[in-house]
Every structure is written in C-alpha cells, then in structure tokens.
Scaffold this motif. Structure first.
Motif, PDB file in Angstrom:
ATOM      1  N   ALA A 139       4.018  60.027  15.009  1.00  0.00           N
ATOM      2  CA  ALA A 139       4.392  59.188  13.864  1.00  0.00           C
ATOM      3  C   ALA A 139       4.108  59.933  12.568  1.00  0.00           C
ATOM      4  CB  ALA A 139       3.613  57.881  13.893  1.00  0.00           C
ATOM      5  N   SER A 140       5.059  59.874  11.663  1.00  0.00           N
ATOM      6  CA  SER A 140       4.909  60.574  10.382  1.00  0.00           C
ATOM      7  C   SER A 140       4.377  59.615   9.310  1.00  0.00           C
ATOM      8  CB  SER A 140       6.251  61.168   9.959  1.00  0.00           C
ATOM      9  OG  SER A 140       7.213  60.127   9.864  1.00  0.00           O
ATOM     10  N   VAL A 141       3.276  58.935   9.622  1.00  0.00           N
ATOM     11  CA  VAL A 141       2.640  58.029   8.654  1.00  0.00           C
ATOM     12  C   VAL A 141       1.145  58.331   8.612  1.00  0.00           C
ATOM     13  CG1 VAL A 141       4.297  56.130   8.873  1.00  0.00           C
ATOM     14  CG2 VAL A 141       2.357  56.220  10.413  1.00  0.00           C
ATOM     15  N   LYS A 142       0.518  57.962   7.523  1.00  0.00           N
ATOM     16  CA  LYS A 142      -0.937  58.119   7.384  1.00  0.00           C
ATOM     17  C   LYS A 142      -1.630  57.143   8.336  1.00  0.00           C
ATOM     18  CE  LYS A 142      -1.002  60.870   3.688  1.00  0.00           C
ATOM     19  NZ  LYS A 142      -1.115  62.264   4.033  1.00  0.00           N
TER      20      LYS A 142
ATOM     21  N   GLN B 281      -2.035  53.583   7.039  1.00  0.00           N
ATOM     22  CA  GLN B 281      -0.756  52.865   6.985  1.00  0.00           C
ATOM     23  C   GLN B 281      -0.336  52.411   8.384  1.00  0.00           C
ATOM     24  OE1 GLN B 281       1.377  56.140   5.175  1.00  0.00           O
ATOM     25  NE2 GLN B 281       1.693  54.967   3.294  1.00  0.00           N
ATOM     26  N   PHE B 282      -0.558  53.289   9.360  1.00  0.00           N
ATOM     27  CA  PHE B 282      -0.218  52.973  10.741  1.00  0.00           C
ATOM     28  C   PHE B 282      -1.042  51.778  11.212  1.00  0.00           C
ATOM     29  CE2 PHE B 282      -0.447  54.123  15.402  1.00  0.00           C
ATOM     30  CZ  PHE B 282       0.869  53.781  15.674  1.00  0.00           C
TER      31      PHE B 282
ATOM     32  N   GLY C 295       8.612  55.176  11.017  1.00  0.00           N
ATOM     33  CA  GLY C 295       7.931  56.471  11.061  1.00  0.00           C
ATOM     34  C   GLY C 295       7.502  56.891  12.458  1.00  0.00           C
TER      35      GLY C 295
ATOM     36  N   GLN D 177       0.176  48.544   9.660  1.00  0.00           N
ATOM     37  CA  GLN D 177       1.392  48.042  10.302  1.00  0.00           C
ATOM     38  C   GLN D 177       1.095  47.439  11.673  1.00  0.00           C
ATOM     39  OE1 GLN D 177       5.207  49.832   9.796  1.00  0.00           O
ATOM     40  NE2 GLN D 177       4.319  51.504   8.585  1.00  0.00           N
TER      41      GLN D 177
END
Length: 144
Positions: free
Chosen positions: A25-28, A31-32, A124, A35
């Motif tokens: 996943a291309s998220v911090k 943030q992950f 992401g 979500q």
C-alpha cells in the motif's frame, strides 16, 4: 548453572494459532490505520511498548506496531510497518509495506477472507496476500 532461552521454541509458541497478511500500500501507516478503523470499526492504535527494535550493521532500526484488541475475545490484531530507513522487518518480503498479524484466537477462513476483501477496497492498497508460516524466514523479528 546457565539457563539458555530457546528462541525457536519461543517463536513457535508466539506463532501458534496466528494468521499473517502481507499488504502492499502506498499510504502512510497512520493513514492506513485511520482507514482501517473507519471502514472496519477497529481501533488500531500505536503501541510503543511492543515496537520492534533491530540492530543491524551497528545501527538501530525501529518498526512501529499498531494494535487492535477485539472486545470480549482473546484475539488481537497487530499491524507492523515493514520498512524503516532502508531496512526491512521481514527482508524476504521487501515488497510488502505492512504485515498484519492476527493472534490470540483462531481466525476462521471466511473471517480472514472478509478482512482481505475489506483491505483491498482501501485507497492506495495494491495487494493483500496471506503469508504462510513456512515462507517466513525471519519470524523472530515479529515477536514482541
């Protein structure tokens, strides 16, 4: 008399009745988790008491661990960030950004599949796969 800690036995005990997911996943990480909490009703929180600390090449590496405990159950979910400053918690899975460990109670196949499907819907996220214990060479890195 000198007592020696059997790391292999400790690791096997730790991994008894666990499931492990690898996530690209291309998220911090925060943030992950946000979500996941929003979509799944979970309460992932950073747990500094179980942060993984590795020493390699005379340097220290710190891998944050987020935890969600399931109410009225012994099941807990742990989300590890697999990268830190160019190092990997599980080098055999360098392409994985996150590792999700389910521990403390048996997770049925359909519950695990439901979690995987939900994760796949997060913006992401490119891939989610269950990682079998046999494929994990550095299991000890996940033990806290």
């Amino acid at each position: 008399m000198k007592l020696k800690l059997n790391i292999d036995e400790l690791t096997e005990d730790f991994f008894c009745d666990t499931r492990l997911l690898g996530i690209i996943a291309s998220v911090k990480n925060y943030q992950f988790c946000w979500q996941l909490n929003r979509l799944m009703g979970y309460n992932f929180r950073l747990n500094p008491d179980i942060e993984i600390h590795l020493r390699k090449k005379e340097r220290s590496y710190f891998f944050p661990v987020y935890q969600h405990a399931v109410r009225n159950s012994s099941l807990s979910h742990f989300l590890y960030h697999n990268h830190y400053d160019g190092e990997y918690l599980l080098p055999e899975f360098k392409h994985m950004d996150f590792l999700w460990l389910m521990k403390g109670d048996c997770v049925e196949n359909n519950d695990c599949s439901e979690i995987i499907q939900t994760i796949k819907h997060i913006a992401g996220v490119q891939m989610v796969a269950e990682l079998t214990n046999e494929k994990i060479r550095n299991k000890g890195h996940l033990v806290f």
